[in-house]
Design a protein around this motif. Structure first.
Motif, mmCIF file in Angstrom:
data_model
loop_
_atom_site.group_PDB
_atom_site.id
_atom_site.type_symbol
_atom_site.label_atom_id
_atom_site.label_comp_id
_atom_site.label_asym_id
_atom_site.label_seq_id
_atom_site.Cartn_x
_atom_site.Cartn_y
_atom_site.Cartn_z
ATOM 1 N N ARG A 46 -9.609 29.535 -14.506
ATOM 2 C CA ARG A 46 -9.575 29.997 -13.118
ATOM 3 C C ARG A 46 -10.911 30.630 -12.710
ATOM 4 N NH1 ARG A 46 -4.650 31.826 -15.104
ATOM 5 N NH2 ARG A 46 -5.515 33.944 -15.282
ATOM 6 N N LEU A 47 -11.184 30.604 -11.411
ATOM 7 C CA LEU A 47 -12.444 31.123 -10.893
ATOM 8 C C LEU A 47 -12.610 32.615 -11.218
ATOM 9 C CD1 LEU A 47 -15.019 30.726 -9.215
ATOM 10 C CD2 LEU A 47 -13.676 31.217 -7.158
ATOM 11 N N TYR A 55 -20.373 30.241 -15.722
ATOM 12 C CA TYR A 55 -20.111 29.064 -14.877
ATOM 13 C C TYR A 55 -21.229 28.040 -15.053
ATOM 14 C CZ TYR A 55 -19.769 26.097 -10.749
ATOM 15 O OH TYR A 55 -19.707 25.013 -9.903
ATOM 16 N N LEU A 74 -21.406 31.378 -7.507
ATOM 17 C CA LEU A 74 -20.131 30.790 -7.905
ATOM 18 C C LEU A 74 -19.551 30.015 -6.731
ATOM 19 C CD1 LEU A 74 -18.479 33.800 -9.817
ATOM 20 C CD2 LEU A 74 -19.455 31.734 -10.821
ATOM 21 N N SER A 77 -13.970 28.507 -4.468
ATOM 22 C CA SER A 77 -12.599 28.334 -4.942
ATOM 23 C C SER A 77 -12.560 27.226 -5.986
ATOM 24 C CB SER A 77 -11.675 27.984 -3.771
ATOM 25 O OG SER A 77 -12.084 26.751 -3.170
ATOM 26 N N SER A 79 -10.574 25.365 -9.736
ATOM 27 C CA SER A 79 -10.421 25.616 -11.163
ATOM 28 C C SER A 79 -11.411 24.726 -11.896
ATOM 29 C CB SER A 79 -8.986 25.322 -11.614
ATOM 30 O OG SER A 79 -8.678 23.954 -11.456
ATOM 31 N N SER A 110 -17.916 22.788 -13.807
ATOM 32 C CA SER A 110 -17.502 22.086 -12.593
ATOM 33 C C SER A 110 -16.989 20.689 -12.927
ATOM 34 C CB SER A 110 -18.679 21.995 -11.614
ATOM 35 O OG SER A 110 -19.663 21.107 -12.121
#
Length: 413
Positions: A46-47, A55, A74, A77, A79, A110
């Protein structure tokens, strides 16, 4: 036929092998997606579990297997694919950029990044060496879809054929390449440090906007007082002579200044008639009027021809062109160049000579100009020498990979 097959099977060994393993027999053929080789990770993160250090996207994986940089932001929104230490992250947009990173932490990637996790029987560092290779990149590109932004086919990636030795030989190869990777990383860090040092010097050796004295000055010039300011049109004239057939053709780049056009990787359509180009003489300062605000300028190293879309500045008396070449790359001055460029949107900005000529330029004594230019050019030379060393290490690494792994043609199944 059976003899032929036997010969091919016996050939499935590297050309260069550590002495201990020369009698260990052939390597075993596998596919990347085999259950005993790797998993293509599907677990999600989850973010709110991520930060800028954990990230990973295609934007912060560096090309040419260069590692990663910290994410700048970031996403709002979503996942993300979970990754853990030892996983191999493959940027799946424009695979030819060779954006592959071996994770040293936990985090989330991503959707444009493929996360491949080696199984327990496969050494993670050895596994990473198999994927951080031109052979894997070439394979992915053959199945990539799309022209402008090609994307690798994951199902095809899983079919990638590789050869695997026993775990002890895997470890030996992994240790060897880890040592070489450390040398490459250290050399890259040295270059980054030199570039950072140069950037800091440039900020110190030129006055800040609105000031007339630099913060750092060579001792012999500290008593000369303030720098003068003069309009650029008093320091440079606009050379508009036509090109000549026997002159080499150069381009202006943002990162490398004035460079021979045939040395550039990208294709540029040449103007067939030399007279359609502009002539530039050695030490002329040349800029791309459409990209000057981004730093597309430099000093000609020899007499040459350039595009008619460029402005060729002929230096006048007591002007050191290299000094101004460095000045035009400073952050403060790029803002000034942007302010004097004409256009409705940033991607259409143009800096015509008539507008450039009105810009007020700081100009110290010619000897101080030369001293600053020589200092910065010495740093450039040092950066170039170390960049050549880095390229040599990378070539050595690639050559050893070709030797320490079996030939691709021996893996045909």
């Amino acid at each position: 036929m059976s003899k032929t097959m036997k010969i091919e099977r016996q050939a499935l060994v590297p050309r260069l092998r550590f002495p201990k393993f020369r009698g260990a027999g052939e390597w075993e053929i596998k596919r990347l997606g085999d259950k005993d080789v790797s998993d293509f990770v599907k677990n999600r993160t989850r973010l709110n579990e991520l930060n800028l250090d954990s990230y990973i996207s295609t934007e912060n994986i560096l090309p040419d297997f260069g590692g990663i940089k910290k994410a700048s932001k970031l996403p709002p929104s979503g996942s993300f694919t979970t990754y853990t230490p030892g996983d191999v992250l493959v940027a799946n947009i424009r695979p030819y950029l060779k954006k592959i990173w071996v994770a040293d932490r936990k985090g989330g990637a991503s959707n444009d990044v493929v996360v491949v996790r080696p199984k327990s029987g496969v050494n993670s560092s050895f596994f990473a060496s198999l994927l951080k290779s031109d052979a894997f990149i070439d394979y992915v590109m053959k199945g990539a879809k799309g022209v402008k932004m090609p994307r690798g086919d994951i199902s095809l990636m899983k079919e990638y054929i590789l050869a695997v030795p026993n775990t002890e030989e895997q470890q030996k190869i992994a240790n060897f390449f880890s040592s070489l990777d450390a040398l490459i990383a250290a050399q890259a860090n040295k270059i980054d440090a030199l570039k950072t040092h140069k950037k800091g010097l440039m900020q110190q050796l030129f006055p800040k906007e609105g000031e007339t004295v630099p913060r750092l000055r060579f001792p012999e010039f500290r008593e000369l007082g303030s720098w003068q300011y003069k309009n650029a049109g008093l320091l440079f004239s606009n050379r508009t002579e036509k090109g000549e057939d026997d002159l080499p053709l150069y381009s202006v780049t943002i990162n490398d200044g004035v460079t021979k056009r045939d040395s550039l990787e990208r294709k540029i359509d040449n103007i067939s008639q030399a007279s359609g180009n502009k002539k530039a003489l050695r030490y002329d300062l040349i800029y791309n009027m459409m990209r000057m605000w981004q730093g597309a300028s430099g000093v000609a190293s020899e007499d040459c021809m350039v595009s008619p879309a460029y402005v060729v500045l002929k230096p006048k008396l007591n002007v050191c062109p290299s000094f101004f070449g460095y000045l035009f790359k400073t952050h403060d001055f790029l803002n000034t160049l942007t302010a004097h460029s004409q256009g409705l949107t940033k991607d259409r900005l143009r800096l015509y000579f008539k507008d450039f000529a009105q810009i007020s330029l700081p100009i110290p004594h010619i000897d101080e100009q030369r001293m600053i230019a020589n200092c910065l050019s010495s740093l450039d030379a040092l950066i170039a020498i170390n960049s050549d060393k880095l390229d040599a290490l990378k070539s050595h690494n690639e050559g050893l990979m070709q030797q320490l792994f079996p030939r691709r043609e021996a893996m045909d199944v």
